[in-house]
Enzyme design. Structure first.
Site, PDB file in Angstrom:
ATOM      1  N   ARG A  73       2.031   0.953  -8.498  1.00 26.83           N
ATOM      2  CA  ARG A  73       3.421   0.940  -8.039  1.00 26.83           C
ATOM      3  C   ARG A  73       4.327   0.590  -9.199  1.00 26.83           C
ATOM      4  NH1 ARG A  73       0.780  -1.237  -3.883  1.00 26.83           N
ATOM      5  NH2 ARG A  73       1.006  -0.329  -1.809  1.00 26.83           N
ATOM      6  N   SER A 175       5.701   2.309   0.084  1.00 26.88           N
ATOM      7  CA  SER A 175       5.705   1.484   1.288  1.00 26.88           C
ATOM      8  C   SER A 175       7.053   0.809   1.490  1.00 26.88           C
ATOM      9  CB  SER A 175       4.551   0.480   1.205  1.00 26.88           C
ATOM     10  OG  SER A 175       4.398  -0.235   2.392  1.00 26.88           O
TER      11      SER A 175
END
EC number: 2.7.1.106
Length: 255
Positions: A73, A175
């Site tokens: 990420r 997310s």
């Protein structure tokens, strides 16, 4: 015929030697400008180079993303520590190398790829494009790829990995992270998020495969390869059927 002393500035940047005083940075700059085929992220690095922004260049180019909770990420943008076309290609090449080592039937069982709706105009980066490049790397190596034809909820990917008996899958999503971020979330054949030692071994493989392979940038394979399959309708139907089986209030379930 007189030689053009101005030349193509981008070409000059591509082949010029770099003398920032930091050999590691000079190498990283050269690699980025040779390997990145996304005009917008390439231009971001070129602009920093023209303006002598060496600290910013070091921050972007002299470190690499590491696995967090089952994936990579970072912010979207140019640099080896960010999520972008090139780093997703590198990550998928590492995935291919590791999965080929782990599964003798990798090219029979295949790989699942899904994505969400995230995107960033300034770097021409979107989850959909990153998913296509992920698929392209694997299709170029003759791996069957189950690429969802539209954005899907994250659980569809691990569910599809299990139901289709694929060796693994990736969901391009960050997310609940901020909108500037994106991610590369990896699921193993069980449908579970990867844990150690898989994450560490995948990172090692990524570091061994940083130069894009022939075909890795060819996202046209998503439209032309017979190995690409769209699991959307099948997985959506099966997911909803299985959901009904565990619903306590079946009268509220959609038909």
């Amino acid at each position: 015929m007189a030689e053009n002393t101005e030349g193509d500035l981008n070409s000059n940047l591509l082949y010029a030697p770099y003398h920032t005083g930091d050999p590691q940075l000079d190498t990283a700059i050269g690699q980025w400008l040779r390997w990145d085929k996304n005009p917008k992220t390439k231009e971001q690095i070129e602009n920093l180079l023209r303006n002598g922004m060496n600290k910013e260049l070091r921050d972007r180019l002299c470190c690499r993303m590491t696995f967090g909770t089952a994936g990579l990420r970072s912010a979207m943008g140019a640099g080896f520590c960010y999520i972008n076309d090139l780093t997703v290609i590198q990550s998928t090449q590492g995935m291919y190398k590791y999965l080929e080592r782990c599964f003798s039937d990798f090219k029979q069982r295949g790989f699942v790829v899904g994505y969400d709706t995230r995107g960033q105009v300034t770097s021409s980066c979107s989850s959909q494009r990153l998913a296509k490049l992920t698929a392209a790397v694997l299709l170029a190596k003759d791996v069957p790829v189950y690429l969802f034809s539209r954005y899907v909820p994250t659980p569809f990917v691990p569910y599809a990995v299990q139901k289709l008996k694929a060796v693994a899958g990736v969901m391009i999503t960050a997310s609940h992270n901020r909108k500037e971020d994106n991610g590369y979330k990896v699921y193993w054949e069980t449908g579970a998020q990867i844990t150690s030692p898989h994450d560490k071994e995948i990172l090692k493989c990524i570091e061994e495969c940083v130069e894009p392979w022939n075909g890795s940038w060819n996202d046209n394979l998503v439209d032309t390869s017979p190995l690409k399959r769209d699991p959307l309708q099948d997985i959506c139907r099966r997911y909803m059927e299985d959901l009904k089986k565990i619903c306590f209030y079946r009268q509220s379930c959609p038909d």
